[in-house]
Design a protein around this motif. Structure first.
Motif, PDB file in Angstrom:
ATOM      1  N   SER A 146      31.464  47.416  52.921  1.00 34.80           N
ATOM      2  CA  SER A 146      32.524  46.626  53.555  1.00 34.80           C
ATOM      3  C   SER A 146      32.304  45.124  53.415  1.00 34.80           C
ATOM      4  N   TYR A 147      31.534  44.719  52.403  1.00 29.65           N
ATOM      5  CA  TYR A 147      31.293  43.290  52.167  1.00 29.65           C
ATOM      6  C   TYR A 147      32.335  42.712  51.206  1.00 29.65           C
ATOM      7  N   PHE A 148      32.732  41.465  51.479  1.00 28.59           N
ATOM      8  CA  PHE A 148      33.686  40.758  50.632  1.00 28.59           C
ATOM      9  C   PHE A 148      33.158  39.361  50.331  1.00 28.59           C
ATOM     10  N   VAL A 149      33.448  38.864  49.120  1.00 30.52           N
ATOM     11  CA  VAL A 149      33.189  37.473  48.774  1.00 30.52           C
ATOM     12  C   VAL A 149      34.485  36.698  48.989  1.00 30.52           C
ATOM     13  N   ASN A 150      34.376  35.514  49.583  1.00 33.33           N
ATOM     14  CA  ASN A 150      35.542  34.711  49.919  1.00 33.33           C
ATOM     15  C   ASN A 150      35.426  33.319  49.302  1.00 33.33           C
ATOM     16  N   LEU A 151      36.464  32.879  48.613  1.00 34.75           N
ATOM     17  CA  LEU A 151      36.527  31.535  48.044  1.00 34.75           C
ATOM     18  C   LEU A 151      37.743  30.816  48.612  1.00 34.75           C
ATOM     19  N   GLN A 152      37.553  29.565  48.998  1.00 36.20           N
ATOM     20  CA  GLN A 152      38.669  28.734  49.440  1.00 36.20           C
ATOM     21  C   GLN A 152      38.740  27.517  48.540  1.00 36.20           C
ATOM     22  N   THR A 153      39.937  27.196  48.078  1.00 39.28           N
ATOM     23  CA  THR A 153      40.115  26.071  47.165  1.00 39.28           C
ATOM     24  C   THR A 153      40.920  24.970  47.843  1.00 39.28           C
ATOM     25  N   ASP A 154      40.969  23.835  47.185  1.00 36.68           N
ATOM     26  CA  ASP A 154      41.753  22.709  47.674  1.00 36.68           C
ATOM     27  C   ASP A 154      43.149  22.775  47.062  1.00 36.68           C
ATOM     28  N   GLY A 155      43.748  23.964  47.110  1.00 34.27           N
ATOM     29  CA  GLY A 155      45.054  24.189  46.530  1.00 34.27           C
ATOM     30  C   GLY A 155      46.181  23.790  47.463  1.00 34.27           C
TER      31      GLY A 155
END
Length: 254
Positions: A146-155
């Motif tokens: 149940s692990y997820f990788v999360n990325l947040q951008t300056d979009g």
């Protein structure tokens, strides 16, 4: 290194990178394709660059910790004498008075903002095609899928989060390199997949993190994930083909 020292170091790095591009006459259309080490987990200073959170912060009962791991036995195979562990208890129940108000079963971490004289430092990953993570899977069996990788951008939409589930080859507590193509990340918002999928704005990545979403899969228990590094690489640096959902090894399915 103190907070102030890191601030000055980041500011100096922005200047150095800018001068390097000018000296090398790199235009805006030239991609830097060398592998990039984004984060390591070798010291307390490394860990201090990250913020943690869980449903226990807002009325749930899960817990979260990000600590140094110094055990030689556990770190054998990581390539480092010291690593980190993301761990705690995943619980689905909430505290009295929060029933039907919040959903339990969440824990995660992400890097903090990286301020400099020139504003927050963002990562340009447009020249790399894969996110590479050196990890160690442990904890209760039910929590391991149940692990997820999360990325947040300056979009353009600041609340968008790009997610990809973590799939592992090993289930014996050993270290492994996990490779995820950036093109496989899915755009989400408020925990739901966005119908309109667009290309990730990799030129300006604001944060990278990992979350355990026990509430989504209805699992609870003690969780633990070892962490050595997070990098961005290209095809020639990929040492294991990214796993697909049907190729998971040794992990219980929900």
């Amino acid at each position: 290194m103190s907070h102030w020292s890191r601030y000055i170091d980041r500011s100096a790095r922005v200047v150095r990178d800018g001068l390097s591009r000018v000296i090398l006459m790199q235009g805006a259309d030239v991609r830097a394709t060398a592998p990039k080490t984004l984060y390591t987990f070798h010291t307390q200073e490394d860990i201090d660059q990250f913020a943690t959170g869980c449903d226990g912060d807002i009325g749930g009962s899960s817990t979260v910790h990000l600590d140094l791991e110094t055990s030689p036995e556990i770190n054998a195979g990581s390539g480092q004498p010291t690593t980190a562990k993301f761990h705690g208890s995943m619980r689905l129940d909430v505290k009295p008075g929060f029933e039907r108000k919040i959903r339990g079963g969440y824990a995660g971490f992400r890097n903090k903002n990286k301020p400099s004289i020139f504003g927050n430092v963002l990562d340009d990953l447009s020249g790399q095609d894969y996110l590479a993570l050196r990890l160690r899977l442990s904890g209760d069996l039910r929590t391991r899928n149940s692990y997820f990788v999360n990325l947040q951008t300056d979009g353009p939409i600041s609340t968008d989060l790009w997610q990809h589930r973590l799939y592992f080859r090993r289930n014996d507590g050993g270290w492994e390199d996990v490779f995820i193509p950036f093109s496989n990340f899915v755009r989400t918002n408020a925990g739901e997949m966005v119908e309109s999928q667009i290309e990730m704005y990799r030129e300006r990545v604001r944060s990278i993190g990992i979350s355990l979403l026990g509430g989504n899969s209805g699992v609870s228990g003690k969780y633990e994930l070892g962490l050595e590094s997070i990098r961005a690489v290209n095809e020639e640096d990929v040492t294991a083909e990214p796993l697909q959902p049907s190729e998971k090894v040794g992990i219980l399915d929900e």
